[in-house]
Design a protein around this motif. Structure first.
Motif, PDB file in Angstrom:
ATOM      1  N   SER A 271       0.969  -1.184  -0.113  1.00  0.00           N
ATOM      2  CA  SER A 271      -0.010  -0.018   0.278  1.00  0.00           C
ATOM      3  C   SER A 271       0.693   1.201  -0.227  1.00  0.00           C
ATOM      4  CB  SER A 271      -0.821  -0.149   1.263  1.00  0.00           C
ATOM      5  OG  SER A 271      -0.299   0.083   2.346  1.00  0.00           O
ATOM      6  N   THR A 272       0.094   2.283  -0.027  1.00  0.00           N
ATOM      7  CA  THR A 272       1.097   3.698   0.088  1.00  0.00           C
ATOM      8  C   THR A 272       1.654   3.785   1.135  1.00  0.00           C
ATOM      9  OG1 THR A 272      -0.677   4.841  -1.624  1.00  0.00           O
ATOM     10  CG2 THR A 272       0.743   6.136  -0.296  1.00  0.00           C
ATOM     11  N   ALA A 273       0.969   3.496   2.337  1.00  0.00           N
ATOM     12  CA  ALA A 273       1.515   3.769   3.622  1.00  0.00           C
ATOM     13  C   ALA A 273       2.699   2.827   3.767  1.00  0.00           C
ATOM     14  CB  ALA A 273       0.610   3.607   4.704  1.00  0.00           C
ATOM     15  N   GLU A 274       2.760   1.628   3.330  1.00  0.00           N
ATOM     16  CA  GLU A 274       3.660   0.548   3.522  1.00  0.00           C
ATOM     17  C   GLU A 274       4.786   0.998   2.825  1.00  0.00           C
ATOM     18  OE1 GLU A 274       1.371  -3.762   4.405  1.00  0.00           O
ATOM     19  OE2 GLU A 274       1.080  -2.570   2.303  1.00  0.00           O
ATOM     20  N   ASN A 275       4.629   1.454   1.674  1.00  0.00           N
ATOM     21  CA  ASN A 275       5.550   1.825   0.801  1.00  0.00           C
ATOM     22  C   ASN A 275       6.433   3.050   1.263  1.00  0.00           C
ATOM     23  OD1 ASN A 275       6.444   0.553  -2.121  1.00  0.00           O
ATOM     24  ND2 ASN A 275       4.291   0.498  -2.539  1.00  0.00           N
ATOM     25  N   ILE A 276       5.728   3.924   1.955  1.00  0.00           N
ATOM     26  CA  ILE A 276       6.478   4.949   2.484  1.00  0.00           C
ATOM     27  C   ILE A 276       7.545   4.669   3.605  1.00  0.00           C
ATOM     28  CG2 ILE A 276       6.370   7.213   4.122  1.00  0.00           C
ATOM     29  CD1 ILE A 276       3.365   7.456   2.567  1.00  0.00           C
ATOM     30  N   LEU A 277       7.151   3.666   4.464  1.00  0.00           N
ATOM     31  CA  LEU A 277       7.853   3.093   5.534  1.00  0.00           C
ATOM     32  C   LEU A 277       9.054   2.132   4.783  1.00  0.00           C
ATOM     33  CD1 LEU A 277       5.122   2.259   8.200  1.00  0.00           C
ATOM     34  CD2 LEU A 277       6.793   4.261   8.101  1.00  0.00           C
ATOM     35  N   TYR A 278       8.749   1.602   3.887  1.00  0.00           N
ATOM     36  CA  TYR A 278       9.632   0.625   3.066  1.00  0.00           C
ATOM     37  C   TYR A 278      10.659   1.217   2.685  1.00  0.00           C
ATOM     38  CZ  TYR A 278      11.319  -3.170   0.099  1.00  0.00           C
ATOM     39  OH  TYR A 278      11.928  -4.004  -0.698  1.00  0.00           O
ATOM     40  N   LEU A 279      10.351   2.346   1.928  1.00  0.00           N
ATOM     41  CA  LEU A 279      11.305   3.087   1.092  1.00  0.00           C
ATOM     42  C   LEU A 279      12.284   4.164   2.099  1.00  0.00           C
ATOM     43  CD1 LEU A 279       9.160   4.111  -1.888  1.00  0.00           C
ATOM     44  CD2 LEU A 279      11.062   2.552  -1.890  1.00  0.00           C
ATOM     45  N   THR A 280      11.679   4.466   2.999  1.00  0.00           N
ATOM     46  CA  THR A 280      12.290   5.691   3.885  1.00  0.00           C
ATOM     47  C   THR A 280      13.291   4.710   5.068  1.00  0.00           C
ATOM     48  OG1 THR A 280      10.402   6.916   4.152  1.00  0.00           O
ATOM     49  CG2 THR A 280      11.886   7.340   5.825  1.00  0.00           C
ATOM     50  N   ARG A 281      13.021   3.485   5.385  1.00  0.00           N
ATOM     51  CA  ARG A 281      13.902   2.930   6.412  1.00  0.00           C
ATOM     52  C   ARG A 281      15.103   1.969   5.787  1.00  0.00           C
ATOM     53  NH1 ARG A 281       9.375   1.360  11.016  1.00  0.00           N
ATOM     54  NH2 ARG A 281       8.671   3.529  11.363  1.00  0.00           N
ATOM     55  N   PRO A 282      16.166   2.281   6.323  1.00  0.00           N
ATOM     56  CA  PRO A 282      17.337   1.383   6.142  1.00  0.00           C
ATOM     57  C   PRO A 282      16.925  -0.139   5.790  1.00  0.00           C
ATOM     58  CG  PRO A 282      18.090   3.119   7.331  1.00  0.00           C
ATOM     59  CD  PRO A 282      16.810   3.170   7.587  1.00  0.00           C
ATOM     60  N   ASP A 283      16.231  -0.656   6.732  1.00  0.00           N
ATOM     61  CA  ASP A 283      15.791  -2.178   6.927  1.00  0.00           C
ATOM     62  C   ASP A 283      14.701  -2.247   6.250  1.00  0.00           C
ATOM     63  OD1 ASP A 283      14.320  -0.879   8.785  1.00  0.00           O
ATOM     64  OD2 ASP A 283      15.267  -2.295  10.528  1.00  0.00           O
ATOM     65  N   SER A 284      14.083  -1.159   5.854  1.00  0.00           N
ATOM     66  CA  SER A 284      12.386  -1.485   5.200  1.00  0.00           C
ATOM     67  C   SER A 284      11.462  -2.178   6.283  1.00  0.00           C
ATOM     68  CB  SER A 284      12.895  -2.207   4.070  1.00  0.00           C
ATOM     69  OG  SER A 284      13.302  -1.523   3.038  1.00  0.00           O
ATOM     70  N   LYS A 285      11.973  -2.250   7.483  1.00  0.00           N
ATOM     71  CA  LYS A 285      10.951  -2.910   8.446  1.00  0.00           C
ATOM     72  C   LYS A 285       9.774  -2.137   9.251  1.00  0.00           C
ATOM     73  CE  LYS A 285      14.224  -6.806   9.209  1.00  0.00           C
ATOM     74  NZ  LYS A 285      14.926  -7.484  10.326  1.00  0.00           N
ATOM     75  N   TYR A 286       8.710  -2.489   9.547  1.00  0.00           N
ATOM     76  CA  TYR A 286       7.668  -1.623  10.169  1.00  0.00           C
ATOM     77  C   TYR A 286       6.716  -2.729  10.610  1.00  0.00           C
ATOM     78  CZ  TYR A 286       5.764  -2.962   5.469  1.00  0.00           C
ATOM     79  OH  TYR A 286       5.402  -3.507   4.355  1.00  0.00           O
ATOM     80  N   THR A 287       6.000  -1.955  11.795  1.00  0.00           N
ATOM     81  CA  THR A 287       5.062  -3.152  12.364  1.00  0.00           C
ATOM     82  C   THR A 287       3.824  -2.443  11.756  1.00  0.00           C
ATOM     83  OG1 THR A 287       4.379  -1.084  14.240  1.00  0.00           O
ATOM     84  CG2 THR A 287       6.397  -2.620  14.607  1.00  0.00           C
ATOM     85  N   LYS A 288       2.716  -3.569  12.209  1.00  0.00           N
ATOM     86  CA  LYS A 288       1.247  -3.441  11.654  1.00  0.00           C
ATOM     87  C   LYS A 288       0.633  -2.263  12.102  1.00  0.00           C
ATOM     88  CE  LYS A 288      -3.130  -5.908  11.703  1.00  0.00           C
ATOM     89  NZ  LYS A 288      -3.920  -4.829  12.591  1.00  0.00           N
ATOM     90  N   LEU A 289       0.823  -1.771  13.551  1.00  0.00           N
ATOM     91  CA  LEU A 289       0.329  -0.389  14.097  1.00  0.00           C
ATOM     92  C   LEU A 289       0.884   0.920  13.545  1.00  0.00           C
ATOM     93  CD1 LEU A 289      -1.512   0.798  16.024  1.00  0.00           C
ATOM     94  CD2 LEU A 289       0.152   0.711  17.747  1.00  0.00           C
ATOM     95  N   GLU A 290       2.241   0.600  13.114  1.00  0.00           N
ATOM     96  CA  GLU A 290       2.895   1.835  12.300  1.00  0.00           C
ATOM     97  C   GLU A 290       2.259   2.060  11.040  1.00  0.00           C
ATOM     98  OE1 GLU A 290       7.553   2.064  14.042  1.00  0.00           O
ATOM     99  OE2 GLU A 290       6.830   0.301  12.665  1.00  0.00           O
ATOM    100  N   VAL A 291       1.798   0.801  10.481  1.00  0.00           N
ATOM    101  CA  VAL A 291       1.218   1.253   9.113  1.00  0.00           C
ATOM    102  C   VAL A 291       0.062   1.808   9.257  1.00  0.00           C
ATOM    103  CG1 VAL A 291       0.332  -0.276   7.035  1.00  0.00           C
ATOM    104  CG2 VAL A 291       2.630  -0.569   7.878  1.00  0.00           C
ATOM    105  N   GLU A 292      -0.823   1.236  10.213  1.00  0.00           N
ATOM    106  CA  GLU A 292      -2.445   1.591  10.448  1.00  0.00           C
ATOM    107  C   GLU A 292      -2.369   3.176  10.656  1.00  0.00           C
ATOM    108  OE1 GLU A 292      -3.668  -0.861  13.490  1.00  0.00           O
ATOM    109  OE2 GLU A 292      -4.318  -2.629  11.962  1.00  0.00           O
ATOM    110  N   LEU A 293      -1.317   3.424  11.693  1.00  0.00           N
ATOM    111  CA  LEU A 293      -1.285   5.016  11.696  1.00  0.00           C
ATOM    112  C   LEU A 293      -0.884   5.881  10.835  1.00  0.00           C
ATOM    113  CD1 LEU A 293      -1.913   7.032  14.020  1.00  0.00           C
ATOM    114  CD2 LEU A 293       0.234   6.560  14.909  1.00  0.00           C
ATOM    115  N   LEU A 294      -0.096   5.450  10.021  1.00  0.00           N
ATOM    116  CA  LEU A 294       0.381   6.315   8.688  1.00  0.00           C
ATOM    117  C   LEU A 294      -0.734   6.290   7.710  1.00  0.00           C
ATOM    118  CD1 LEU A 294       2.348   7.954   7.232  1.00  0.00           C
ATOM    119  CD2 LEU A 294       3.607   5.839   6.638  1.00  0.00           C
TER     120      LEU A 294
END
Length: 454
Positions: free
Chosen positions: A211-234
């Motif tokens: 998704s758009t939110a997942e791609n933002i976190l994936y592309l921003t972070r060096p390790d491309s990792k994120y949690t479910k709650l982080e994605v939901e909030l973004l």
């Protein structure tokens, strides 16, 4: 003499030249000619300049000529934002892509329609060949808003049919921009981080299936990792920023530029320039600066009385930047509440517990709680103020470890959906170039021969 020395010397010249400009129009002239400054009526409401079916902001009712504050409502295509958010969250889905479809097409998508739409977004995630290298990495910018605007204008040159304003073509361009904005913003950030901040460069490929939110976190972070709650909030933040009626400055800019018949890229670049302003999309950065000052000057962030005392000092221009403003409190339209802030605050509280930032969240809550009464007393003003979406959005992005440079660009990533819907509406329904009037109040002048001038 090198270029920088030239600039330094010329700056002195420009400062002297600036003193010769004396075109300040006296305030009484605005009253004399009944000018609606800021396109605002005397009661603070906006001057009606157009009609829309896309977004609506409701914050008061008029009764016998009196404006009575009410709890704020934000409607997307007639659907209450609260119902939209509660709907997709109850079904445990992300909502931004569904929100984009709703804004563009005027109805909620079926599962098949949403699948087709998200596939189109996925197909356009990648930038044109060599675009990243030639136009982002080789031309970094210290300000990402300007970088995104320049990238949008550059995409014009990669479009085989850029000037066609048929609805099908503008829709295609709109969906491409909605899809690519996260990449333009995050790649622009990585270039800035590398060339200006001297940090390591990370360029991840966008993922079609995210998704758009997942791609933002994936592309921003060096390790491309994120949690479910982080994605939901973004994802929630994106939904809440996607649209806000036709009268906000950047959306009105989209209408004005689109009314000339120009291309999509020019219209959207203009809207980005509007949103960059600190009185519009850049407001959340001012909130964060203010909060840092509060944290440094208040010993107990959970002490309501101590927080109230410092709020009063700020409002009396005795602290922070001496502007007398509590940034993030008050809104041009909302009165008792901003529904975007209400929804964001609820999710922010949950994430603050996950991140161990409950104490800081308490500071935000206390500022929100005490400011309205202190504002009324100090300013001797009956205006009803509430926390707006900018009050909590910066805190949310900080908890998500999203760099400050990307805070306003995330607003852009969301708002391109609303801008696109309004551009299409202007093309279909506008019909006339937008051209308000300005009254000329300059005094007459006679031509003087060169030797008689001083």
């Amino acid at each position: 003499m090198n270029h920088m020395e030239n600039d330094k010397d010329n700056q002195i010249v420009f400062e002297e030249l600036a003193k010769k400009i004396s075109s300040k129009i006296e305030d009484e002239n605005y009253t004399k000619y009944s000018v609606k400054r800021g396109l605002r009526n005397s009661d603070g409401t906006g001057v009606l300049v157009g009609l829309t079916e896309i977004g609506d902001v409701r914050s008061y009712i008029m009764c016998e000529g009196e404006k009575i504050p009410t709890e704020g409502k934000l409607m997307y295509r007639g659907l209450n934002i609260m119902d939209l958010v509660n709907g997709f969250q109850k079904e445990k889905r992300l909502g931004f892509e569904e929100c984009c479809y709703l804004l563009l097409f005027g109805k909620l998508p079926t599962q098949a329609q949403l699948n087709q739409f998200t596939e189109l977004l996925g197909d356009y995630r990648e930038l044109p060949e060599e675009f990243t290298e030639n136009h982002i990495l080789k031309a970094p910018s210290n300000n990402l808003m300007n970088k995104i605007a320049r990238s949008v204008l550059t995409l014009y040159s990669y479009d085989d049919n850029p000037d066609d304003t048929s609805i099908a073509n503008v829709l295609r361009q709109s969906i491409q921009l909605i899809s690519r904005f996260p990449i333009l913003a995050t790649y622009g950030y990585q270039a800035k981080r590398h060339y200006y901040d001297k940090e390591s460069l990370f360029i991840h490929m966008p993922q079609k299936n995210l998704s758009t939110a997942e791609n933002i976190l994936y592309l921003t972070r060096p390790d491309s990792k994120y949690t479910k709650l982080e994605v939901e909030l973004l994802d929630l933040a994106l939904v809440l920023h996607a649209e806000h009626g036709g009268g906000n400055n950047s959306t009105f800019t989209t209408h004005v530029i689109s009314s000339t018949g120009t291309d999509t890229y020019s219209a959207i670049a203009g809207a980005i320039g509007s949103l960059k302003g600190p009185l519009h999309g850049g407001a959340n950065s001012m909130v964060l600066e203010m909060i840092e000052d509060f944290k440094a000057n208040i010993e107990n962030w959970e002490d309501e009385e101590e927080v109230a005392a410092y709020v009063e000092k700020v409002l009396r221009k005795e602290a922070f930047n001496h502007s007398g403003l509590i940034y993030g409190m008050g809104h041009a339209v909302y009165t008792l509440s901003d529904p975007r802030a209400v929804l964001l605050k609820e999710k922010a509280e949950a994430l603050s517990k996950e991140k161990g930032m409950e104490r800081e969240f308490s500071l935000y809550k206390n500022i929100e709680l005490v400011t309205p009464d202190i504002f009324k007393r100090v300013k001797e003003n009956d205006k009803v103020v509430c926390a707006n979406v900018d009050f909590y959005s910066g805190f949310v992005y900080n908890m998500l470890n999203i760099p400050r440079d990307l805070h306003t660009p995330i607003f852009v990533i969301a708002r391109i959906a609303g801008w696109s819907a309004h551009r299409i509406e202007e093309i279909i329904s506008g019909g006339r170039i937008i051209r308000p009037a300005y009254k000329n109040v300059a005094k007459g002048m006679e031509y003087l021969p060169m030797e008689e001038r001083y």
